[in-house]
Structures are given as C-alpha cells and as structure tokens.
Design an enzyme around this catalytic site. Structure first.
Site, short mmCIF file in Angstrom:
data_model
loop_
_atom_site.label_atom_id
_atom_site.label_comp_id
_atom_site.label_asym_id
_atom_site.label_seq_id
_atom_site.Cartn_x
_atom_site.Cartn_y
_atom_site.Cartn_z
N SER A 61 0.84 -1.19 0.00
CA SER A 61 0.00 0.00 0.00
C SER A 61 0.88 1.25 0.00
CB SER A 61 -0.98 -0.03 1.17
OG SER A 61 -2.01 0.91 0.99
N ASP A 86 -8.59 -6.37 -4.82
CA ASP A 86 -8.29 -5.21 -3.98
C ASP A 86 -9.42 -4.18 -4.11
OD1 ASP A 86 -7.23 -2.86 -2.82
OD2 ASP A 86 -5.19 -3.46 -3.33
N HIS A 108 -6.93 -6.12 -0.26
CA HIS A 108 -5.87 -5.12 -0.17
C HIS A 108 -4.75 -5.59 0.75
CE1 HIS A 108 -3.89 -1.33 -0.50
NE2 HIS A 108 -4.01 -1.06 0.79
#
Length: 365
Positions: A50, A254, A293
C-alpha cells in the site's frame, strides 16, 4: 495514521512523507549497522504494501542503490490519479444517495460476479482467476419491482457500473472485490484521499469532495504535487545496473487500490525499456486472484515473497512461480501457484484443485 495536521505550512515534511524519510532511514541504518557490527549489511531488502508499496517504488526509482531487492505490494504509486479516483468514487456514491449500495448488498453483488465469472478458468472455486475475462452483466441484479435485499435498484446498478468502470483517468475496481467496497463506496469518503486533495492540492481545509471535477482538479493535482508524490517513472535501468530486483504483487480483488494500476505500470516499464526480455531478469509482477488489499479475501493470500526475493538476489533464481496458501482458522485448505504476469495458474485437468501441484503457469494470450 491519516491525520493531515503535518501538511499545512510544512512542505519539507511532505517531501519526507513522499519519499525522503525512507531513504534517510535506510542510509542511517546502514551506518548504525556498520558501526555496531564492524561491517555493513551484505544484502538490503525493502518489503512494503500500500503506502509501503509506494515507498518501495520511490526507492526503486529515486534511490535505486539503497536496496538489493525490493518488494512492492499493491503500491499506491500514482497518488494524483489514485487519490483522485478514490475521491471520484466517493463523490459519485454520495452525489445521488438513491444509488448508494448498502453494505448488506455487497454479498449479493459478489455472488452474482462469481456466478458469472468464477468458472471461466475451468475451476469453480469461489475465486475469479482472471477478472479481465469477466464480462459481468449487472442487469441480472436489477429489481423487477420494488427494492429488496436480493436485488439492486436501477440507480444502484448504475453506481456499481461506475465503480467497475472507474473515472476514465484511472482503472476501476475488478469483479470479485465487492465485499470490500465500503473502502471507497461506503457511508463516508476515504479520509486519506480527501485529505490529499484538501490539504495538498487545494490547500483549503474547507474543500468539499462532492465538488470534485476530474478535468480541472486532476490537472491541478498533476501541476502541484505530482513531482513530489508520484512514483511512476518506468525507467528502472539504474536499479538493474547494480543487479537490483523488484518484485511486485497486487490482489485482483483489492477494493481500495485498483489492481489494474499495477498492470499498467508493469506495461509502461516494458514499453520504456524495450520489452520483456530486457526487464524479466530484474522486475516481475505477480497478480493474486481473489486477494483483497495486501491480504485477505477468497483467494490464496498467504505467501513468502521475501524468500523468493532472497533467492533471486543471492542465487540468481528468478521466481517462475510462488506457491500461495489459503489459510482458514490456522489450517491450510488450499494451495495455488502465483504466476508472473501475464501468466495465470491453469488446472492440468487431474488431481485436487486445492493442490498447487496440479496447476501450471501459462499465458492466456
């Protein structure tokens, strides 16, 4: 956290947040290690996802000699467009509340996506292996009469279509991601995305995300913050020049960072550097079917990227596949190979579909 208090009137702190802090930490760490042990580290690796993936890309592009190997998971690299896309998704969700899809209906959307696309790879396992092959017809979910818990109203169908399609300047979310849609299409907008535009792009704490205009606001973002915040330079030659390796991964399901953004960056590197043959020894992308994610989801989302990277750097053994597991209550219930893009895991036609040994990595092109 996502508190933006450090941004106003502190441009140097923004640079630190964007890329400099990680580089300075790295340089200082090597000095401290050398002073304590009498020698510096033999190998240096970065592993982040991320924002950590964005930091990974910044290291690879801006400070290519810092690390011998870099793992970039679901990188939030294209800040201007990514955060613009996230603001756009929140805005279209709440400009017309008639289209708002309550979280209770995410499962309805998710089931419909799986019903239409799960078996396209020849294995019905609750995971969409390659969402690019999924032609999801949302009309099957539209309520025939009044609104109900197992259908979507016409405005809700239209909103879902927009979430999948995206704003045009950046990819949308993929079929299979629906259980996490509260990230961008939930009751409130994503704080980080709004704060980036509010405090960095407009420098106005009263800026309202519902006024987001893709044409003018994105252009403003590109002009004001792209040179500091974005990490999308496709030139990886300086990283490769000292034998550096970049291992990137992204979950196809995601719900926060559109996975096709990783595919687009990979393709941009191939184009800039003369094709796969000149890139494959230093950079590989692994897309993870069904993973959310940075983890979770319906797919095989437990895997060891660090060992794969270490073997690549130290032994020169590039990862042709990485075995991943689906773990439920501490027990492994399925294994699958993760394949270097654009290859996908393909069932050999015999044996358990829960055993990675019965799959091979093949290109669908």
């Amino acid at each position: 956290g996502n508190n933006p208090d450090f941004i106003p009137d502190h441009p140097e702190k923004v640079v630190d947040f964007a890329y400099r802090a990680v580089h300075e930490m790295t340089a200082a760490s090597k000095v401290i290690i050398a002073a304590y042990y009498g020698d510096g580290p033999q190998y240096s690796y970065w592993n982040g996802c991320s924002t950590g993936g964005r930091q990974a890309m910044a290291e690879a592009q801006r400070f290519p000699s810092d690390y011998d190997g870099i793992i970039a998971g679901a990188p939030a690299s294209y800040v201007t467009k990514l955060q613009g896309s996230q603001v756009w998704t929140s805005a279209v969700t709440h400009k017309n509340e008639a289209g708002y899809i309550p979280p209770a209906k995410y499962a309805v959307l998710h089931k419909a996506a799986l019903d239409q696309c799960d078996a396209l790879d020849g294995v019905k396992d609750g995971v969409i292996e390659d969402p690019g092959r999924c032609k999801f017809d949302l009309k099957v979910l539209q309520c025939k009469g009044e609104d109900g818990p197992s259908c979507l109203t016409a405005p809700q169908v239209e909103l879902a279509r927009k979430v999948y399609t995206g704003p045009g300047f950046f990819p949308g979310l993929e079929p299979g991601s629906e259980m996490g849609w509260a990230t961008l299409s939930g009751p409130k907008p994503m704080d980080l995305a709004v704060d980036i535009y509010k405090y960095l792009v407009f420098q106005d704490p009263k800026w309202d995300y519902l006024t987001f205009n893709p044409e003018t606001d994105l252009a403003r973002a590109e002009k004001t913050i792209s040179s500091v915040m974005n990490s999308v330079d496709p030139n990886l030659k300086p990283l490769f020049a000292h034998g550096g390796k970049l291992l990137q991964y992204h979950g196809w399901a995601d719900p926060g960072i559109p996975p096709r953004s990783s595919v687009n960056y990979y393709k941009s590197v191939l184009e800039a550097m003369g094709g796969k043959a000149k890139v494959n020894d230093g950079y590989r992308l692994f897309m993870v079917p069904g993973m959310g994610h940075c983890g979770g989801g319906d797919g095989t989302s437990t895997f060891d990227m660090v060992s794969a990277l270490d073997q690549w750097v130290v032994q020169g053994r590039a990862p042709d596949q990485i075995v991943a597991s689906k773990v439920v209550s501490g027990a492994v219930v399925r294994t699958r190979p993760l394949c270097p893009y654009p290859q996908v895991a393909t069932y050999k036609g015999f044996g358990s579909t829960d055993d990675a040994a019965n799959f091979s990595c093949r290109s669908t092109n």
